[in-house]
Design a protein around this motif. Structure first.
Motif, short mmCIF file in Angstrom:
data_model
loop_
_atom_site.label_atom_id
_atom_site.label_comp_id
_atom_site.label_asym_id
_atom_site.label_seq_id
_atom_site.Cartn_x
_atom_site.Cartn_y
_atom_site.Cartn_z
N MET A 1 0.88 -1.02 0.29
CA MET A 1 0.01 0.04 -0.15
C MET A 1 0.83 1.46 -0.09
SD MET A 1 -3.24 -0.93 -0.04
CE MET A 1 -4.00 0.47 0.15
N ASN A 2 0.16 2.30 -0.48
CA ASN A 2 0.95 3.48 -0.71
C ASN A 2 0.53 4.51 0.43
OD1 ASN A 2 2.34 3.27 -3.07
ND2 ASN A 2 0.60 3.60 -4.26
N TRP A 3 1.40 4.95 1.28
CA TRP A 3 0.90 5.90 2.31
C TRP A 3 0.84 7.15 1.70
CZ3 TRP A 3 3.94 10.12 3.26
CH2 TRP A 3 5.28 10.21 3.02
N SER A 4 0.02 8.08 2.26
CA SER A 4 -0.23 9.54 1.69
C SER A 4 -0.68 10.51 2.84
CB SER A 4 -1.28 9.37 0.67
OG SER A 4 -1.45 10.71 0.03
N LEU A 5 -0.10 11.68 2.68
CA LEU A 5 -0.60 12.49 3.73
C LEU A 5 -0.98 14.03 2.98
CD1 LEU A 5 -0.45 13.79 6.64
CD2 LEU A 5 1.91 14.38 6.50
N MET A 6 -1.86 14.71 3.27
CA MET A 6 -2.16 15.94 2.70
C MET A 6 -2.59 16.80 4.13
SD MET A 6 -4.72 16.94 -0.20
CE MET A 6 -3.77 16.20 -1.46
N ILE A 7 -2.26 18.02 3.92
CA ILE A 7 -2.63 18.91 4.87
C ILE A 7 -3.04 20.29 4.45
CG2 ILE A 7 -1.03 17.99 6.75
CD1 ILE A 7 0.83 20.14 6.31
N GLY B 1 -21.40 29.50 -0.03
CA GLY B 1 -20.25 29.28 0.61
C GLY B 1 -19.01 29.26 -0.16
N THR B 2 -17.80 29.63 0.39
CA THR B 2 -16.33 29.60 -0.39
C THR B 2 -15.43 28.89 0.49
OG1 THR B 2 -15.60 31.62 0.39
CG2 THR B 2 -16.77 31.63 -1.97
N GLY B 3 -14.53 28.13 -0.13
CA GLY B 3 -13.64 27.34 0.80
C GLY B 3 -12.71 26.19 0.19
N GLY B 4 -12.39 25.18 0.84
CA GLY B 4 -11.43 24.14 0.26
C GLY B 4 -11.76 22.99 0.90
N LEU B 5 -11.26 21.83 0.18
CA LEU B 5 -11.31 20.54 0.72
C LEU B 5 -10.28 19.70 0.48
CD1 LEU B 5 -15.05 19.67 -0.39
CD2 LEU B 5 -14.28 19.62 1.92
N ILE B 6 -9.81 18.96 1.10
CA ILE B 6 -8.61 17.94 1.06
C ILE B 6 -9.25 16.64 1.27
CG2 ILE B 6 -6.68 19.59 1.41
CD1 ILE B 6 -6.24 18.36 4.16
N ALA B 7 -8.74 15.52 0.65
CA ALA B 7 -9.27 14.37 0.85
C ALA B 7 -8.04 13.16 0.41
CB ALA B 7 -10.57 14.20 0.18
N VAL B 8 -8.09 11.96 1.00
CA VAL B 8 -7.30 11.01 0.60
C VAL B 8 -8.25 9.82 0.77
CG1 VAL B 8 -5.08 11.87 1.52
CG2 VAL B 8 -6.29 10.46 2.68
N SER B 9 -7.86 8.57 -0.31
CA SER B 9 -8.41 7.47 -0.35
C SER B 9 -7.77 6.13 0.40
CB SER B 9 -8.70 7.12 -1.80
OG SER B 9 -7.72 6.33 -2.12
N PRO B 10 -8.37 5.23 0.60
CA PRO B 10 -7.76 4.04 1.13
C PRO B 10 -6.67 3.45 0.47
CG PRO B 10 -9.93 3.79 1.62
CD PRO B 10 -9.86 4.85 0.61
N THR B 11 -6.63 3.83 -0.75
CA THR B 11 -5.57 3.40 -1.76
C THR B 11 -4.17 4.23 -1.81
OG1 THR B 11 -6.49 4.43 -3.64
CG2 THR B 11 -7.32 2.48 -3.33
N GLY B 12 -4.51 5.49 -0.87
CA GLY B 12 -3.50 6.65 -1.09
C GLY B 12 -3.61 7.63 -2.22
N GLU B 13 -4.65 7.66 -2.92
CA GLU B 13 -4.83 8.68 -3.80
C GLU B 13 -5.21 9.95 -3.10
OE1 GLU B 13 -8.14 9.75 -7.52
OE2 GLU B 13 -8.52 7.97 -6.26
N ALA B 14 -4.77 11.19 -3.43
CA ALA B 14 -5.01 12.31 -2.90
C ALA B 14 -5.79 13.48 -3.68
CB ALA B 14 -3.92 13.05 -2.25
N ALA B 15 -6.32 14.20 -3.27
CA ALA B 15 -7.05 15.20 -3.97
C ALA B 15 -7.28 16.52 -3.10
CB ALA B 15 -8.37 14.93 -4.52
N TRP B 16 -7.39 17.81 -3.94
CA TRP B 16 -7.47 18.91 -3.28
C TRP B 16 -8.23 19.91 -4.16
CZ3 TRP B 16 -1.82 19.95 -2.09
CH2 TRP B 16 -1.23 20.46 -3.24
#
Length: 306
Positions: A1-7, A263-278
């Motif tokens: 599995m690939n680890w992934s971190l987004m902040i 509303g305005t703003g932002g989102l960050i997300a990661v999946s259980p496969t390590g995919e990341a999005a913002w």
């Protein structure tokens, strides 16, 4: 599995021609330090839950961000702190709102999750619980910086109306570990000059924070009232789990829905496969990500300054 971190370190009116270079540099250094803390855990096989707490604590202690020390002030001149954390393995969650003396709100939220039968504790009771769990306590003045005091003065002088130009926003972290488990954490001081015990989306599970191993881990930043009405973090995960939507597509759709609510703003997300999005609908969002493939720190929507 690939680890992934987004902040993320919040979003708002950050533009290259308006954001002082020293302020941008402080934010980038802070984001990089938070990545270091979370990456050290994930790269050594540690849990996503430990990683998001560690990254969030670094940002809470950094006065460049609106969480912990450096939080915005409420109308009465005090700081009120909110945070949440969630474990995607079993959807356990903990949250706190209105803290006044607990130095690490995200750790208080984790203590609620692990050492109480509850999900959300508020105000004096939440601080009392944190003290009983042995978490560091400080005077409320410890959280206050001259810059945030000046921001409050500006807003009050204008009649108390919210000024998007001086809102730097929430902090958050999402991660997937080598075992494919996801977790999310979010922490904030809320809105400048907030009144009446206002609580935003950050400590509300499913609104500003959510994690589910069946779908994704999500953290939000922006105008909390719209994210609450959209149940944004849960909606993002539900689109993935129930419709099979791609992570980025689900994020973009939820952010668009938040926009329809004003509303305005932002989102960050990661999946259980390590995919990341913002994604974000403001001029900028302090954000960073790391994985075994490398790391990135960014602020604006246009090509980044290196």
């Amino acid at each position: 599995m690939n680890w992934s971190l987004m902040i993320h370190g919040g979003c708002g009116a950050m533009r290259p021609d308006r954001l002082p270079p020293e302020q941008e540099d402080r934010a980038r250094v802070g984001l990089s330090a938070a990545l270091d803390a979370g990456e050290a855990i994930l790269a050594s096989g540690g849990s996503s839950l430990d990683a998001v707490e560690a990254a969030a604590r670094v940002l809470e202690d950094n006065p460049a961000f609106n969480a912990g020390r450096g939080s915005v002030l409420a109308a009465d001149g005090r700081v009120e702190l909110d945070a949440a954390i969630m474990d995607g393995r079993d959807r356990r969650a903990g949250a706190v709102a209105g803290l006044a003396t607990t130095r690490a709100p995200v750790s208080a939220a984790r203590a609620v999750m692990e050492h109480s039968p509850h999900v959300l504790l508020t105000y004096a009771g939440a601080d009392r619980f944190a003290r009983e769990r042995g978490l560091d306590q400080v005077a409320n003045d410890w959280f206050i910086t001259p810059e945030r005091r000046a921001q409050l003065d500006k807003v009050l002088a204008a009649g108390g109306a919210f000024d998007a130009d001086i809102k730097y926003g929430t902090i958050g972290a999402v991660a997937c570990d080598m075992a494919g488990h996801v977790a999310a954490a979010t922490s904030t001081g809320g809105l400048t000059a907030k009144r009446w015990g206002r609580i935003g989306d950050s400590p509300l599970i499913g609104a500003g924070t959510y994690a589910d191993d069946r779908a994704a881990a999500v953290s939000a930043t922006g105008l909390g009232e719209a994210f609450i009405r959209a149940v944004a973090a849960h909606e993002l995960a539900a689109r993935i789990r129930l419709t099979g939507a791609r992570l980025q597509d689900a994020l973009d759709a939820v952010l668009a829905d938040v926009g329809t609510l004003g509303g305005t703003g932002g989102l960050i997300a990661v999946s259980p496969t390590g995919e990341a999005a913002w994604g974000f609908s403001t001029p900028g969002m302090y954000r960073a990500r790391a994985s075994a493939a490398g790391r990135e720190v960014a602020v604006y929507s246009e090509p980044e300054r290196r």
